[in-house]
Design a protein around this motif. Structure first.
Motif, PDB file in Angstrom:
ATOM      1  N   HIS A  49       0.839  -1.211   0.000  1.00 27.54           N
ATOM      2  CA  HIS A  49       0.000   0.000   0.000  1.00 27.54           C
ATOM      3  C   HIS A  49       0.871   1.257   0.000  1.00 27.54           C
ATOM      4  CE1 HIS A  49      -3.063   2.904   1.433  1.00 27.54           C
ATOM      5  NE2 HIS A  49      -2.183   3.232   2.361  1.00 27.54           N
ATOM      6  N   ARG A  83      -9.916  -3.612   7.032  1.00 27.61           N
ATOM      7  CA  ARG A  83      -8.659  -4.297   7.342  1.00 27.61           C
ATOM      8  C   ARG A  83      -8.855  -5.803   7.524  1.00 27.61           C
ATOM      9  NH1 ARG A  83      -5.745   0.056  11.506  1.00 27.61           N
ATOM     10  NH2 ARG A  83      -4.900   1.391   9.881  1.00 27.61           N
ATOM     11  N   HIS A 136       3.192   9.751   4.804  1.00 26.44           N
ATOM     12  CA  HIS A 136       2.315   8.590   4.680  1.00 26.44           C
ATOM     13  C   HIS A 136       3.063   7.308   5.034  1.00 26.44           C
ATOM     14  CE1 HIS A 136       0.248   5.337   2.328  1.00 26.44           C
ATOM     15  NE2 HIS A 136      -0.786   5.863   2.962  1.00 26.44           N
ATOM     16  N   GLN A 139       3.668   7.158   8.728  1.00 24.28           N
ATOM     17  CA  GLN A 139       2.454   6.839   9.495  1.00 24.28           C
ATOM     18  C   GLN A 139       2.137   5.346   9.403  1.00 24.28           C
ATOM     19  OE1 GLN A 139      -0.804   9.600  10.006  1.00 24.28           O
ATOM     20  NE2 GLN A 139       0.017  10.806   8.326  1.00 24.28           N
ATOM     21  N   HIS A 140       2.359   4.778   8.222  1.00 19.97           N
ATOM     22  CA  HIS A 140       2.155   3.329   8.125  1.00 19.97           C
ATOM     23  C   HIS A 140       3.212   2.567   8.913  1.00 19.97           C
ATOM     24  CE1 HIS A 140      -1.383   2.528   5.687  1.00 19.97           C
ATOM     25  NE2 HIS A 140      -1.160   3.723   5.185  1.00 19.97           N
ATOM     26  N   THR A 143       1.836   2.391  12.250  1.00 23.70           N
ATOM     27  CA  THR A 143       0.758   1.400  12.251  1.00 23.70           C
ATOM     28  C   THR A 143       1.334  -0.021  12.267  1.00 23.70           C
ATOM     29  OG1 THR A 143      -0.690   2.910  11.071  1.00 23.70           O
ATOM     30  CG2 THR A 143      -1.251   0.569  10.940  1.00 23.70           C
ATOM     31  N   TYR A 346      -6.772  15.651  -1.327  1.00 27.03           N
ATOM     32  CA  TYR A 346      -7.847  14.682  -1.558  1.00 27.03           C
ATOM     33  C   TYR A 346      -8.680  14.524  -0.287  1.00 27.03           C
ATOM     34  CZ  TYR A 346      -5.027  10.958   0.746  1.00 27.03           C
ATOM     35  OH  TYR A 346      -4.314  10.199   1.635  1.00 27.03           O
ATOM     36  N   TYR A 349      -8.033  11.914   2.827  1.00 19.93           N
ATOM     37  CA  TYR A 349      -7.044  11.947   3.907  1.00 19.93           C
ATOM     38  C   TYR A 349      -7.731  12.325   5.209  1.00 19.93           C
ATOM     39  CZ  TYR A 349      -3.371  12.451   7.142  1.00 19.93           C
ATOM     40  OH  TYR A 349      -2.641  12.294   8.282  1.00 19.93           O
ATOM     41  N   ASN A 379      -4.140  13.784  14.841  1.00 19.52           N
ATOM     42  CA  ASN A 379      -4.422  12.380  14.566  1.00 19.52           C
ATOM     43  C   ASN A 379      -5.840  12.121  15.080  1.00 19.52           C
ATOM     44  OD1 ASN A 379      -4.103   9.690  13.896  1.00 19.52           O
ATOM     45  ND2 ASN A 379      -2.617   9.248  15.507  1.00 19.52           N
ATOM     46  N   TRP A 380      -6.438  11.032  14.666  1.00 29.31           N
ATOM     47  CA  TRP A 380      -7.796  10.732  15.114  1.00 29.31           C
ATOM     48  C   TRP A 380      -8.007   9.232  15.138  1.00 29.31           C
ATOM     49  CZ3 TRP A 380      -6.335  12.536  10.378  1.00 29.31           C
ATOM     50  CH2 TRP A 380      -6.645  11.745   9.270  1.00 29.31           C
TER      51      TRP A 380
HETATM   52  C1  AVJ Z   1      -3.924   9.878  10.446  1.00 28.03           C
HETATM   53  C2  AVJ Z   1      -3.143   7.820  11.375  1.00 28.03           C
HETATM   54  C3  AVJ Z   1      -5.511   8.252  11.235  1.00 28.03           C
HETATM   55  O1  AVJ Z   1      -3.650   5.553   9.454  1.00 28.03           O
HETATM   56  O2  AVJ Z   1      -5.723   5.991   9.095  1.00 28.03           O
HETATM   57  C4  AVJ Z   1      -2.525   6.469   6.423  1.00 28.03           C
HETATM   58  C5  AVJ Z   1      -3.022   8.067   8.349  1.00 28.03           C
HETATM   59  N1  AVJ Z   1      -3.954   8.029   5.989  1.00 28.03           N
HETATM   60  N2  AVJ Z   1      -2.952   6.326   5.151  1.00 28.03           N
HETATM   61  C6  AVJ Z   1      -4.549   6.335   9.237  1.00 28.03           C
HETATM   62  C7  AVJ Z   1      -3.165   7.531   6.943  1.00 28.03           C
HETATM   63  C8  AVJ Z   1      -3.811   7.279   4.898  1.00 28.03           C
HETATM   64  C9  AVJ Z   1      -4.267   7.832   9.158  1.00 28.03           C
HETATM   65  N3  AVJ Z   1      -4.207   8.440  10.543  1.00 28.03           N
END
Ligand code: AVJ
Ligand code: FE
Length: 398
Positions: A49, A83, A136, A139-140, A143, A346, A349, A379-380
């Motif tokens: 991804h 997911r 991006h 952030q992944h 995750t 976009y 996001y 963040n949310w």
């Molecule tokens: C901002 C962490 C909530 O992981 O859903 C990753 C960041 N957006 N790919 C998420 C994000 C698209 C997003 N967060």
């Protein structure tokens, strides 16, 4: 200018990729395709991804390249499949995913020299879209670290020695209680465009009443006192939704905490079970747990405007210590656009997530890269989520 921006872009892309490959290196291919939790993707999905997002923005949108495979627009679109369904999709296996991301990256770097990062195109100016892709990936990576933390057996010969950076804490570590922050008009958000997300803009004034806020995030020691005081069994401390969640989930301590017989609390951190580090910020609690703890302490969660107002005072005498880079901190605020919000580039996001079902988290965690660790970053997540590296601090009216 261009040279600076270009080298920043290159360094950002390379840094993110080194981190991604580094954190996946000790993980066996069988574990990369495994679904560790219905809340998370198989790691190999995140990896491809990352490559697909990079191809979409930096090759297809920027240089008009053709997609590697049109089917990827379906399987690697986070909105198309939840997911929990991702393992059953026709996704790339680990060797193919590694080759895909490497190939995309090579083409991106080859094309970079020809791109005008100084022109008027808002997507390119100051390297915006490249910064978006770097952030991006990071952030992944965070995750994926959460996914790895959820793995029960971390099947790799070097696993016992593998450990990401520890939680950063200031010396001392105990929560010294609250500091006072004067009220008045406060300016939050930013007008910066490059390397900042649309949801952080525009900078705007908010009125904040004087308040007090914890000097540090709530520690494990403090949270343990709540647990041992029966906080999980006292319905009066919980919101109705929080109590429902607690009854359903049947939990009585943060995720990864355990206590056997009369012994002390321990927690699992990656492959190790260790004594609970009492002076670290509590992590892996959901918004409802944070909210119940705050009520137990006769306090409340800060609003995000309060949080950012306090963070703007970082470094001043009497300011809270180190607001950014410990753990994500739950706030009282629902995720919404700032007044005058304009989606860019976009809607998926940020904008599609605006609404009362998501709570804002601030601060960035020990697992957040510097490129996303800033006081304006928002963040949310759902108020029931515990797998992210989130804790909180309390606030109170002055
Ligand atoms: C901002 C962490 C909530 O992981 O859903 C990753 C960041 N957006 N790919 C998420 C994000 C698209 C997003 N967060
Ligand atoms: Fe993504």
């Amino acid at each position: 200018m261009t040279v600076d921006t270009e080298s920043r872009v290159e360094a950002g892309l390379e840094g993110a990729r080194a981190r991604t490959l580094g954190l996946l290196a000790p993980i066996a291919d069988a574990a990369l395709v495994d679904q560790v939790s219905p809340l998370m993707s198989p790691l190999v999905w995140d990896l491809a991804h990352i490559g697909h997002y990079e191809e979409l923005w930096l090759l297809r949108n920027v240089v008009g390249a053709a997609p590697t495979n049109e089917l990827f627009d379906d399987v690697y679109d986070a909105f198309k499949h939840p997911r929990r369904d991702r393992p059953s999709l026709p996704i790339l296996g680990p060797p193919e995913a590694r080759a895909f991301v490497a190939g995309v990256r090579k083409r991106v770097l080859d094309a970079l020299e020809m791109i005008d990062l100084d022109g008027d195109d808002p997507l390119l100016r100051h390297g915006f879209v490249y910064g978006m892709v770097v952030q991006h990936e990071h952030q992944h990576d965070e995750t994926m670290l959460a996914t790895i933390q959820l793995m029960k057996d971390f099947a790799h010969p070097d696993a016992a020695g593998w450990h990401p950076a520890p939680v950063e804490r200031d010396a001392g570590g105990t929560n010294e209680g609250m500091v006072a922050v004067p009220g008045g008009s406060s300016v939050i958000g930013t007008d910066e465009h490059a390397w900042v997300y649309d949801n952080e803009r525009p900078r705007h004034e908010v009125d904040v009443a004087p308040f007090r806020i914890d000097s540090t995030p709530v520690t494990n020691r403090q949270y343990r006192a709540f647990v041992e005081d029966g906080g999980y069994d006292d319905a009066r401390l919980w919101s109705a939704a929080g109590w429902d969640w607690h009854q359903d989930a049947g939990v009585e301590a943060p995720l990864f905490w355990r206590r056997e017989g009369g012994s002390d609390w321990s927690r699992r951190r990656y492959c190790r079970r260790e004594e609970l580090p009492l002076d670290e910020p509590v992590q892996h609690i959901c918004w409802h747990e944070a909210d119940a703890f705050a009520t137990w302490r006769s306090a409340r969660l800060p609003t995000e405007a309060e949080w950012e107002t306090a963070a703007a005072r970082d470094g001043e005498p009497g300011a809270p210590q180190q607001m950014v880079g410990n753990v994500w901190e739950w706030t009282a605020t629902d995720f919404a656009g700032y007044p005058g919000f304009v989606s860019f580039p976009y809607r998926e996001y940020s904008e599609v997530f605006f609404g009362p079902e998501y709570k804002v988290l601030r601060g960035g965690s020990w697992a957040s890269d510097a490129s996303v660790r800033r006081a304006t970053f928002r963040n949310w997540d759902y108020p029931i989520r515990r797998q992210i590296f989130a804790g909180f601090r309390c606030a109170a009216d002055a």
